[in-house]
Design an enzyme around this catalytic site. Sequence first.
Site, short mmCIF file in Angstrom:
data_model
loop_
_atom_site.label_atom_id
_atom_site.label_comp_id
_atom_site.label_asym_id
_atom_site.label_seq_id
_atom_site.Cartn_x
_atom_site.Cartn_y
_atom_site.Cartn_z
CG HIS F 20 -0.43 0.44 2.51
ND1 HIS F 20 -1.16 1.09 3.47
CD2 HIS F 20 0.82 0.29 3.04
CE1 HIS F 20 -0.42 1.32 4.53
NE2 HIS F 20 0.78 0.85 4.31
CB CYS F 39 3.87 6.26 4.66
SG CYS F 39 4.55 5.64 6.21
CG HIS F 45 5.44 0.98 2.28
ND1 HIS F 45 4.75 2.12 1.94
CD2 HIS F 45 4.97 0.62 3.50
CE1 HIS F 45 3.92 2.44 2.91
NE2 HIS F 45 4.01 1.55 3.86
CG HIS F 47 3.09 -2.96 6.34
ND1 HIS F 47 4.21 -2.57 7.03
CD2 HIS F 47 2.57 -1.81 5.84
CE1 HIS F 47 4.34 -1.25 6.96
NE2 HIS F 47 3.36 -0.77 6.24
CG ASP F 85 -2.56 -13.32 1.26
OD1 ASP F 85 -1.65 -12.66 1.77
OD2 ASP F 85 -2.44 -14.53 0.97
CG HIS F 86 0.54 -12.74 -1.83
ND1 HIS F 86 0.28 -13.34 -0.64
CD2 HIS F 86 1.85 -12.96 -2.09
CE1 HIS F 86 1.38 -13.92 -0.19
NE2 HIS F 86 2.35 -13.70 -1.04
CD GLU F 130 0.76 0.17 8.77
OE1 GLU F 130 0.34 0.56 7.68
OE2 GLU F 130 1.04 0.97 9.71
#
Lengths: 141, 141, 141, 141, 141, 141
Positions: F20, F39, F45, F47, F85-86, F130
Amino acid sequence: MNNRKKTVYITRKEHFNAAHRLFNPKWTVEENEAFFGKCANKNYHGHNFDLFVTVKGIAYEDSGMVMDLKKLKLVIKENVIDKLDHMNINEDVVFMKDKLASIENIVVAIWEILEPFIEHGKLHCIKLVETDRNYVEYYGE
Amino acid sequence: MNNRKKTVYITRKEHFNAAHRLFNPKWTVEENEAFFGKCANKNYHGHNFDLFVTVKGIAYEDSGMVMDLKKLKLVIKENVIDKLDHMNINEDVVFMKDKLASIENIVVAIWEILEPFIEHGKLHCIKLVETDRNYVEYYGE
Amino acid sequence: MNNRKKTVYITRKEHFNAAHRLFNPKWTVEENEAFFGKCANKNYHGHNFDLFVTVKGIAYEDSGMVMDLKKLKLVIKENVIDKLDHMNINEDVVFMKDKLASIENIVVAIWEILEPFIEHGKLHCIKLVETDRNYVEYYGE
Amino acid sequence: MNNRKKTVYITRKEHFNAAHRLFNPKWTVEENEAFFGKCANKNYHGHNFDLFVTVKGIAYEDSGMVMDLKKLKLVIKENVIDKLDHMNINEDVVFMKDKLASIENIVVAIWEILEPFIEHGKLHCIKLVETDRNYVEYYGE
Amino acid sequence: MNNRKKTVYITRKEHFNAAHRLFNPKWTVEENEAFFGKCANKNYHGHNFDLFVTVKGIAYEDSGMVMDLKKLKLVIKENVIDKLDHMNINEDVVFMKDKLASIENIVVAIWEILEPFIEHGKLHCIKLVETDRNYVEYYGE
Amino acid sequence: MNNRKKTVYITRKEHFNAAHRLFNPKWTVEENEAFFGKCANKNYHGHNFDLFVTVKGIAYEDSGMVMDLKKLKLVIKENVIDKLDHMNINEDVVFMKDKLASIENIVVAIWEILEPFIEHGKLHCIKLVETDRNYVEYYGE
C-alpha cells in the site's frame, strides 16, 4: 549476478496440535512415572508444535529459488502435518508406532519421511518446537 | 528404530532479569562514555535475558532422550540462573568478578560453568539474548 | 466513506531498557526484603520494558489518520523514552523521584506526562510490559 | 504522588500444557465429528495454553502495588495450573467434570475458581490462549 | 579470563517494510503466474522483513566485544535498510536491479554489500525473515 | 453449569501480506510527501498484516461455543483475506476504492464487511496490526 555457486538455506514453518505421553512399555507404570514425571500421565497431555523444515541448495537463475516453497509446503502437509495434527502421537500416528513419543524420536522420523521428497536442494535440518522452552534439531547425521 | 547413531540437538530456554553496565576500570569515565555510550551509565541499566542451552547427543533407546531435561533445567537454575536473576552483574555475580559485563564475556563464562555438568551428550551452544535486537552465541571453540 | 463519526484506537509501541529496585525508604531493609523479595536487591536488577501508548479518536478525512504517528513517536521519545532508556529508574529519572519504582506507579506517571501532548484524539491507555509474564495498564481513571 | 484514586490493571501470565477433545456425550459419534471435526478425535489432541489473569485496583502507597504478584502467582498455580498442567482436561480435571472442554467453558470455570482469592483489588479478566490463532476472554458478566 | 582465543557469534536484528513481486521478465505473464502464483501480482504485495546480521570473532579484552554494535547498526542502516525500507524492491532498489526479487537473491546481495564493512571479526550469516513462516539464510559459500 | 448468561469474547487471528501507500489524490505530490513521508513512496511499500476478529456472546450449552470458529474463519477468508492477501490495497481492493489506504480506514471497512455475517453473538472488535510497533482497533462505534 551469478548465484549458481552460492548455497542458501530456505526454511518453511508449519504447525500441528497433538496429544502425547512419554511411556516405555518395557518399564512398569511406577518406573515410567519416576523417570518421566508428569509427562507420563496416562490420559496424555498435549502441545502446539511448530515444525521448521530447512532445505539447502543453489537458487535457480530462472526462478530465484532453491525449490518451490508451495511444493515444499504441500509435501510437508500431506506427509507430516495431516498425520499429526489433532492426533494422539502414541495412538494415532502410524510412523511413530512402537517408538517412544519423545521429540527426539519424532524429529528423526520426520526427517526420514521428508528426505526422499526433496528433489532440488538437500534436506538440511528438521527442528521441532514443543514449548516456548524446549526444542530439538536434527541434521540427518 | 535404531536412533543410537543419530545425533540430535536439544535446547532448553531459561530466563533471568538483571542489571549491568559496560565499563572498563582501566579507562577514564570519559573514555568509557565515549566508547560504550549510554551502556556505561554509572547507575546501571538492565534487561530481561533469555538463555538457550543446547546439548547434542544420541537419544537413549529406553528413554527416547539425549538427557533428562528436568535435570538440565535444575543444573542451569542452580549454577547460572540463581546467581544472575534479579542481580547486578557487575556487583553481585561472583563468576563475572573482574570481567567486563558484556554478553560476549557472560556467554563464555556460562559455558565454562555448565560444561562439567553435561554427563550425557555434549554441550553444543550457549546463546544469550539481551534484547529483541541483540544476541550472542558461543560454541566452545 | 464518512469515518468522521467512527472512533478508532491507534497504538504505538516503544521500548526502553532500565534498572530498578522495589524499595520503600520508610521500611527497614529487612521489611523491604520480606515484602519485595529479590526485587529489593540493593544493587538493582533490570528489564527490557515495552511501552504501548493508545490514542482514541476519529480519523481525519484528509489524512485517514487520528493523529500523525510520527509526531506521537517523537513526543513519546523526547518525554518518556529518552528519560528512561539505559537509566536507573530509582536514581536517574526525575519524574519518578520520591516514588516507589513499581510498574503501577511508572504507568501513571507516563500518562500524566503524555496526556497534555495529545492534541488530536484523546489518550486512552498506557500499557507497560515488564517481563513476558507481567504487565500493567492504566486508562486515566 | 497520590495514586490512591487511580485504577490500574495488572496482569500475570501463566502456562500449562494439556490434552482435550471437543465432545458432547448427548450426541452420537457421527454428530460430534460432523460438528467439531478433527477437534473431536477420540484419542484427544493437545495444546500449550497461555493463561492471563488481570486484577484491577488502586496501588497501595506503601508497596506501589495493587496486590502482591507473588501471591497471585501462587494462587493461580495451586488452584488452576497444578490441576491442568500435563493433564487431560476431559478425564483428569475435577472442575471440568460434566462440562464440554471448550475454551469458552474453561475460562468461565477458571474465573469462578480464582475470584474468591482476590482480596485486594477485583478480578477483571481471564484470557486463555489456545493457539497462536484462537483465544477467549471473560470479564465475569 | 583470556577470551582472546574464544570465538563468539554476535547478531544484530534490523527491520524494513517493502513491496515486491516475483517476476521473470524472460517469461510471459501467464508463465509467471503459473509458476509464482499470487506472488507475481502485477501491482505488487509486501512484507515486514526482519534482517539478522551475524559476525563471528574474538572479543577484545579492552571492550569485551567482537565489534562495536553501534557501528554495525549504522553500517547496516546506511547501506541496506535505508535503501530497502518503505521501498519497492523491484522498482526502487539499485542493488536488486535486473535481479529477480526473491529472498534467496536479496540475502546474497546484502551479504555482498556488508562484507567489506566488517573490519573486526568476519561476516558469518545473513538471515532474512519474510513472513512468520518463511526465512532464508546465507553463509557466504 | 449454566453459562448461558455469561458473555465470553472469542478471537480469531488471520493474516495477509499486502502492498500500500498513503496518498491523498486531492493533494500535490509534494504535499503528500511532506505529510506522509516515506509512506507516500510512489511505487508502494508493504507489510505482513495480522487481523484479529473478536465476537462476543453466550456459549451454547450443546457446543460449548459462542459460534463455530471454522465458520468464522471461512467468512473472514472469503470476504476479507482473499481480497487483500498478496494484493495492492490502493490498486486491487474493491472495498478500499476511493478511500485513503490507512489502517484506520481499512479496519472500519473490514468491520462493515464482516458484521452482517455474525449470526450468533455480536461483532465486538476488529484489530489490525501493521508492524510490530503500530496497530489499530475499532469497536463499531
